[in-house]
Design a protein around this motif. Structure first.
Motif, PDB file in Angstrom:
ATOM      1  N   LEU A   1     -48.364 -24.647  13.876  1.00  0.00           N
ATOM      2  CA  LEU A   1     -49.778 -24.889  14.150  1.00  0.00           C
ATOM      3  C   LEU A   1     -50.097 -24.701  15.630  1.00  0.00           C
ATOM      4  O   LEU A   1     -51.208 -24.299  15.980  1.00  0.00           O
ATOM      5  CB  LEU A   1     -50.170 -26.303  13.718  1.00  0.00           C
ATOM      6  CG  LEU A   1     -50.165 -26.578  12.214  1.00  0.00           C
ATOM      7  CD1 LEU A   1     -50.542 -28.031  11.960  1.00  0.00           C
ATOM      8  CD2 LEU A   1     -51.129 -25.654  11.476  1.00  0.00           C
TER       9      LEU A   1
ATOM     10  N   PRO B   1     -50.397 -20.515  17.312  1.00  0.00           N
ATOM     11  CA  PRO B   1     -51.629 -19.710  17.370  1.00  0.00           C
ATOM     12  C   PRO B   1     -52.549 -20.050  18.532  1.00  0.00           C
ATOM     13  O   PRO B   1     -53.462 -19.270  18.830  1.00  0.00           O
ATOM     14  CB  PRO B   1     -52.324 -20.025  16.033  1.00  0.00           C
ATOM     15  CG  PRO B   1     -51.256 -20.536  15.144  1.00  0.00           C
ATOM     16  CD  PRO B   1     -50.298 -21.242  16.033  1.00  0.00           C
TER      17      PRO B   1
ATOM     18  N   GLU C   1     -55.631 -18.001  20.276  1.00  0.00           N
ATOM     19  CA  GLU C   1     -56.964 -18.606  20.335  1.00  0.00           C
ATOM     20  C   GLU C   1     -57.443 -18.709  21.782  1.00  0.00           C
ATOM     21  O   GLU C   1     -58.627 -18.505  22.076  1.00  0.00           O
ATOM     22  CB  GLU C   1     -56.956 -19.985  19.668  1.00  0.00           C
ATOM     23  CG  GLU C   1     -56.600 -19.983  18.188  1.00  0.00           C
ATOM     24  CD  GLU C   1     -57.679 -19.367  17.299  1.00  0.00           C
ATOM     25  OE1 GLU C   1     -58.763 -18.997  17.817  1.00  0.00           O
ATOM     26  OE2 GLU C   1     -57.435 -19.251  16.089  1.00  0.00           O
TER      27      GLU C   1
ATOM     28  N   HIS D   1     -62.142 -23.466  17.346  1.00  0.00           N
ATOM     29  CA  HIS D   1     -60.781 -23.326  16.828  1.00  0.00           C
ATOM     30  C   HIS D   1     -59.786 -24.095  17.706  1.00  0.00           C
ATOM     31  O   HIS D   1     -58.877 -24.762  17.201  1.00  0.00           O
ATOM     32  CB  HIS D   1     -60.391 -21.854  16.779  1.00  0.00           C
ATOM     33  CG  HIS D   1     -61.077 -21.102  15.685  1.00  0.00           C
ATOM     34  ND1 HIS D   1     -60.846 -19.762  15.439  1.00  0.00           N
ATOM     35  CD2 HIS D   1     -61.987 -21.496  14.765  1.00  0.00           C
ATOM     36  CE1 HIS D   1     -61.580 -19.371  14.419  1.00  0.00           C
ATOM     37  NE2 HIS D   1     -62.282 -20.408  14.005  1.00  0.00           N
TER      38      HIS D   1
ATOM     39  N   LEU E   1     -55.094 -13.198  12.706  1.00  0.00           N
ATOM     40  CA  LEU E   1     -55.257 -13.499  11.275  1.00  0.00           C
ATOM     41  C   LEU E   1     -53.997 -13.160  10.483  1.00  0.00           C
ATOM     42  O   LEU E   1     -53.651 -13.868   9.523  1.00  0.00           O
ATOM     43  CB  LEU E   1     -56.492 -12.806  10.704  1.00  0.00           C
ATOM     44  CG  LEU E   1     -56.474 -11.323  10.311  1.00  0.00           C
ATOM     45  CD1 LEU E   1     -55.959 -11.115   8.904  1.00  0.00           C
ATOM     46  CD2 LEU E   1     -57.871 -10.726  10.439  1.00  0.00           C
TER      47      LEU E   1
ATOM     48  N   TYR F   1     -51.783 -16.109  10.766  1.00  0.00           N
ATOM     49  CA  TYR F   1     -52.159 -17.218   9.888  1.00  0.00           C
ATOM     50  C   TYR F   1     -51.717 -16.952   8.447  1.00  0.00           C
ATOM     51  O   TYR F   1     -51.265 -17.860   7.745  1.00  0.00           O
ATOM     52  CB  TYR F   1     -53.670 -17.440   9.935  1.00  0.00           C
ATOM     53  CG  TYR F   1     -54.150 -18.110  11.199  1.00  0.00           C
ATOM     54  CD1 TYR F   1     -53.516 -19.245  11.683  1.00  0.00           C
ATOM     55  CD2 TYR F   1     -55.238 -17.615  11.912  1.00  0.00           C
ATOM     56  CE1 TYR F   1     -53.944 -19.862  12.845  1.00  0.00           C
ATOM     57  CE2 TYR F   1     -55.676 -18.236  13.066  1.00  0.00           C
ATOM     58  CZ  TYR F   1     -55.026 -19.364  13.538  1.00  0.00           C
ATOM     59  OH  TYR F   1     -55.455 -19.986  14.687  1.00  0.00           O
TER      60      TYR F   1
ATOM     61  N   ASN G   1     -49.034 -19.620   6.615  1.00  0.00           N
ATOM     62  CA  ASN G   1     -49.524 -20.490   5.545  1.00  0.00           C
ATOM     63  C   ASN G   1     -48.465 -20.898   4.517  1.00  0.00           C
ATOM     64  O   ASN G   1     -48.326 -22.081   4.206  1.00  0.00           O
ATOM     65  CB  ASN G   1     -50.722 -19.846   4.847  1.00  0.00           C
ATOM     66  CG  ASN G   1     -51.521 -20.854   4.058  1.00  0.00           C
ATOM     67  OD1 ASN G   1     -51.860 -21.916   4.544  1.00  0.00           O
ATOM     68  ND2 ASN G   1     -51.829 -20.518   2.813  1.00  0.00           N
TER      69      ASN G   1
ATOM     70  N   VAL H   1     -55.191 -24.102   8.522  1.00  0.00           N
ATOM     71  CA  VAL H   1     -54.899 -22.677   8.671  1.00  0.00           C
ATOM     72  C   VAL H   1     -55.824 -21.831   7.799  1.00  0.00           C
ATOM     73  O   VAL H   1     -56.286 -20.761   8.209  1.00  0.00           O
ATOM     74  CB  VAL H   1     -53.415 -22.395   8.349  1.00  0.00           C
ATOM     75  CG1 VAL H   1     -53.168 -20.905   8.151  1.00  0.00           C
ATOM     76  CG2 VAL H   1     -52.537 -22.922   9.478  1.00  0.00           C
TER      77      VAL H   1
ATOM     78  N   LEU I   1     -59.119 -21.633   9.654  1.00  0.00           N
ATOM     79  CA  LEU I   1     -59.012 -20.730  10.801  1.00  0.00           C
ATOM     80  C   LEU I   1     -58.947 -19.279  10.351  1.00  0.00           C
ATOM     81  O   LEU I   1     -59.612 -18.397  10.918  1.00  0.00           O
ATOM     82  CB  LEU I   1     -57.764 -21.074  11.618  1.00  0.00           C
ATOM     83  CG  LEU I   1     -57.771 -22.435  12.322  1.00  0.00           C
ATOM     84  CD1 LEU I   1     -56.367 -22.803  12.781  1.00  0.00           C
ATOM     85  CD2 LEU I   1     -58.725 -22.431  13.505  1.00  0.00           C
ATOM     86  N   LEU I   2     -58.153 -19.034   9.325  1.00  0.00           N
ATOM     87  CA  LEU I   2     -57.995 -17.680   8.803  1.00  0.00           C
ATOM     88  C   LEU I   2     -59.311 -17.119   8.305  1.00  0.00           C
ATOM     89  O   LEU I   2     -59.633 -15.945   8.546  1.00  0.00           O
ATOM     90  CB  LEU I   2     -56.969 -17.687   7.659  1.00  0.00           C
ATOM     91  CG  LEU I   2     -56.786 -16.383   6.868  1.00  0.00           C
ATOM     92  CD1 LEU I   2     -56.390 -15.245   7.786  1.00  0.00           C
ATOM     93  CD2 LEU I   2     -55.755 -16.582   5.757  1.00  0.00           C
TER      94      LEU I   2
ATOM     95  N   GLU J   1     -61.395 -16.077  11.377  1.00  0.00           N
ATOM     96  CA  GLU J   1     -60.756 -14.958  12.076  1.00  0.00           C
ATOM     97  C   GLU J   1     -60.930 -13.657  11.282  1.00  0.00           C
ATOM     98  O   GLU J   1     -61.207 -12.600  11.844  1.00  0.00           O
ATOM     99  CB  GLU J   1     -59.271 -15.238  12.298  1.00  0.00           C
ATOM    100  CG  GLU J   1     -58.966 -16.357  13.262  1.00  0.00           C
ATOM    101  CD  GLU J   1     -59.311 -16.029  14.701  1.00  0.00           C
ATOM    102  OE1 GLU J   1     -59.216 -14.842  15.077  1.00  0.00           O
ATOM    103  OE2 GLU J   1     -59.678 -16.946  15.444  1.00  0.00           O
TER     104      GLU J   1
ATOM    105  N   ASP K   1     -49.182  -9.946   6.532  1.00  0.00           N
ATOM    106  CA  ASP K   1     -48.713 -11.118   7.256  1.00  0.00           C
ATOM    107  C   ASP K   1     -47.813 -10.696   8.405  1.00  0.00           C
ATOM    108  O   ASP K   1     -47.205  -9.627   8.378  1.00  0.00           O
ATOM    109  CB  ASP K   1     -47.926 -12.047   6.318  1.00  0.00           C
ATOM    110  CG  ASP K   1     -46.630 -11.399   5.857  1.00  0.00           C
ATOM    111  OD1 ASP K   1     -46.700 -10.388   5.130  1.00  0.00           O
ATOM    112  OD2 ASP K   1     -45.538 -11.879   6.227  1.00  0.00           O
TER     113      ASP K   1
END
Length: 309
Positions: free
Chosen positions: A46, A49, A53, A109, A169, A172, A176, A188, A191-192, A195, A272
């Motif tokens: 967590l 990212p 950000e 974020h 992204l 994320y 996940n 997440v 946020l995803l 994004e 991913d």
């Protein structure tokens, strides 16, 4: 005898109450411990990212408003150094409006992540013209003259923005399934969603100008996105996880379209990436152990630092 029975009944009731209480107490403790362990297990994923950000927040804030986190939310920087070379971009009204929305979303974020985990200080970010120019030179395998300037106009800024949300992204998406806590996965997912929305807006705005020739380089917008995506695939070293705005029809959604406003795999699912892949890309070095690019001194957090030890 009656008193004995009453006492026995009372004792049984008390035992049952105590048993129930202790069982519930143990369950609560178990859940708490499980959550604590889980949160500690998730914490690194967590926190990682935050590196991206921070970059997005500063790039969008400066691009739209001419100032960054040091002015709008200095507490979120946790004393980290100010970015290098960030400046206000020469944007048209629509682009500035959209970018300013992105900017404030990124501030949100940062707040959301830091309400869940402690986080870390803003790393040193190089958002200078020179930093973006190097990415474009690397993408095309030649030196652009004049050097690419992300702040010169709306189109250049959108092309530079193509570099930003998509990498985050994919991170994320990769994080996940590794998360244990429902709270972590919920964060997440939230946020995803935003994004991905930002990336879709940027890609759509560029897609509308896909055939436009970027002055003075004699290269189309679509070609810029192709080369940038190819570079990220090369640096990430894990195959194709990135595609430009136009692809061969066979590679488009269900093999039916060449337009590629939203990038996805052969089933149109998001790609991913792991933290290693992301660091290789944002460092511009192809190695998670060699800082550079937008992070001249490396990214922060335990995951990034572990590769620099």
């Amino acid at each position: 005898m009656r008193i004995t029975e009453e006492r026995r009944s009372l004792m049984v009731s008390i035992v049952m109450v105590l048993f129930f209480f202790n069982t519930r107490h143990l369950q609560v403790m178990s859940c708490h411990l499980q959550k604590t362990n889980c949160t500690d297990e998730d914490r690194k994923l967590l926190e990682f990212p935050l590196n991206l950000e921070y970059l997005e927040a500063e790039f969008f804030l400066f691009g739209a408003l001419g100032f960054g986190l040091d002015k709008v939310a200095p507490n979120l920087t946790m004393g980290g150094p100010s970015p290098i070379g960030a400046q206000k971009a020469n944007l048209d009204r629509l682009t500035r409006d959209i970018v300013s929305q992105f900017a404030w979303q990124e501030v949100g974020h940062l707040r959301a992540i830091k309400e869940t985990v402690r986080g870390f200080a803003r790393p040193l970010l190089d958002l200078s013209k020179k930093s973006f120019a190097k990415v474009m030179d690397d993408a095309f395998g030649r030196t652009f003259l004049p050097p690419f300037d992300p702040y010169a106009n709306s189109l250049n800024y959108l092309i530079a923005s193509y570099l930003v949300p998509y990498v985050g992204l994919t991170g994320y998406v990769g994080a996940n399934p590794k998360l244990q806590c429902p709270e972590s996965r919920k964060l997440v997912a939230g946020l995803l969603g935003v994004e991905a929305g930002q990336d879709a807006v940027i890609r759509t705005m560029l897609y509308a100008k896909a055939k436009h020739i970027v002055h003075p380089y004699g290269v189309s917008v679509a070609a810029f996105t192709d080369r940038i995506s190819d570079l990220r695939n090369k640096l990430g070293k894990r195959g194709v996880k990135d595609e430009g705005l136009v692809v061969h029809k066979a590679l488009g959604a269900e093999g039916e379209v060449a337009g590629n406003v939203l990038v996805g795999d052969d089933m149109s699912l998001a790609f991913d990436r792991t933290p290693k892949e992301i660091l290789r890309i944002v460092y511009g070095s192809g190695s998670e152990r060699i800082p550079g690019g937008f992070y001249p001194k490396g990214a922060n957090g335990e995951i990034a630092k572990s590769y620099l030890a």
